[in-house]
Design a protein around this motif. Structure first.
Motif, PDB file in Angstrom:
ATOM      1  N   PRO A  43      -9.646  66.384  40.831  1.00 47.73           N
ATOM      2  CA  PRO A  43      -9.995  64.964  40.922  1.00 47.73           C
ATOM      3  C   PRO A  43      -9.111  64.185  41.898  1.00 47.73           C
ATOM      4  CG  PRO A  43      -9.930  65.655  38.630  1.00 47.73           C
ATOM      5  CD  PRO A  43      -9.418  66.806  39.453  1.00 47.73           C
ATOM      6  N   ARG A  59     -21.040  68.191  41.081  1.00 46.19           N
ATOM      7  CA  ARG A  59     -20.300  69.191  40.326  1.00 46.19           C
ATOM      8  C   ARG A  59     -20.660  70.604  40.771  1.00 46.19           C
ATOM      9  NH1 ARG A  59     -21.824  69.266  34.339  1.00 46.19           N
ATOM     10  NH2 ARG A  59     -22.070  67.128  34.961  1.00 46.19           N
ATOM     11  N   ASP A  63     -15.946  72.883  38.770  1.00 45.31           N
ATOM     12  CA  ASP A  63     -15.509  71.497  38.592  1.00 45.31           C
ATOM     13  C   ASP A  63     -15.567  71.096  37.128  1.00 45.31           C
ATOM     14  OD1 ASP A  63     -14.966  70.757  41.275  1.00 45.31           O
ATOM     15  OD2 ASP A  63     -17.115  70.573  41.654  1.00 45.31           O
ATOM     16  N   LYS A  64     -14.719  70.171  36.762  1.00 48.16           N
ATOM     17  CA  LYS A  64     -14.783  69.587  35.421  1.00 48.16           C
ATOM     18  C   LYS A  64     -16.014  68.682  35.366  1.00 48.16           C
ATOM     19  CE  LYS A  64     -10.198  70.433  34.118  1.00 48.16           C
ATOM     20  NZ  LYS A  64     -10.017  71.554  34.929  1.00 48.16           N
ATOM     21  N   PHE A  66     -16.924  65.729  35.198  1.00 46.88           N
ATOM     22  CA  PHE A  66     -16.899  64.296  35.492  1.00 46.88           C
ATOM     23  C   PHE A  66     -17.809  63.930  36.667  1.00 46.88           C
ATOM     24  CE2 PHE A  66     -13.604  66.119  38.127  1.00 46.88           C
ATOM     25  CZ  PHE A  66     -13.691  65.410  39.314  1.00 46.88           C
ATOM     26  N   LEU A  67     -18.370  64.929  37.326  1.00 49.55           N
ATOM     27  CA  LEU A  67     -19.262  64.694  38.465  1.00 49.55           C
ATOM     28  C   LEU A  67     -20.702  64.983  38.063  1.00 49.55           C
ATOM     29  CD1 LEU A  67     -17.138  66.521  41.190  1.00 49.55           C
ATOM     30  CD2 LEU A  67     -17.447  64.049  40.972  1.00 49.55           C
TER      31      LEU A  67
END
Length: 171
Positions: A43, A59, A63-64, A66-67
């Motif tokens: 991030p 994402r 990726d985590k 949050f996208l």
């Protein structure tokens, strides 16, 4: 409008190296927007890109959450789809063409393969561009790459940058 286009940076999970050329080119070219097609993985890297221009990222599989999974943008009269591509069983051209048609986009930017790909199709009565900027850090069977695109009057062109070579212009 000038747009920086990048994918699969994988920083710092798989590499501690981010080429300065990536940031220098985006600054020197005065990109007005950065599109990241997933596997950003940090991030804080969003903040580094934001220092240059606003960024829209999707994402990737690493990726985590949050996208968003995918985005559709309108820039200069063109509809642009942005996704990573890891959700497809196969990232073959046929699947990507159908996804572009489903999204109703003129250009589909994707990542995941870590290899540059560009092809323009006339498909089912519509022109569709499929574009993968590759990876500037961890390419697979190719050179590291990222792009600077330009959208003017519903036309799209781009230049490809390789961290240790020159650039080429594509129509």
């Amino acid at each position: 409008m000038k747009v920086g286009i990048v994918s699969d940076t994988h920083y710092p999970d798989k590499t501690s190296y981010l080429p300065d050329l990536l940031f220098n080119v985006f600054k020197n070219e005065k990109v007005e927007l950065i599109l990241h097609a997933g596997d950003l993985t940090a991030p804080e890297l969003l903040e580094r890109f934001e220092e240059i221009a606003p960024i829209i990222a999707v994402r990737g599989n690493l990726d985590k959450p949050f996208l968003p999974e995918e985005k559709i943008l309108e820039i200069g009269g063109l509809r642009i789809g942005l996704l990573h591509g890891h959700r497809f069983l196969s990232l073959d051209e046929q699947t990507l063409k159908y996804k572009a048609l489903e999204m109703g986009v003129d250009i589909l930017i994707f990542g995941h393969t870590h290899r540059f790909f560009y092809k323009r199709y006339e498909y089912m009565g519509k022109e569709v561009i499929l574009l993968n900027p590759g990876s500037p850090t961890i390419p697979r069977m190719s050179d590291p790459t990222f792009l600077v695109g330009e959208i003017t009057h519903e036309r799209f062109s781009f230049r490809i940058f390789k961290p240790w070579e020159t650039q080429w212009r594509y129509p």
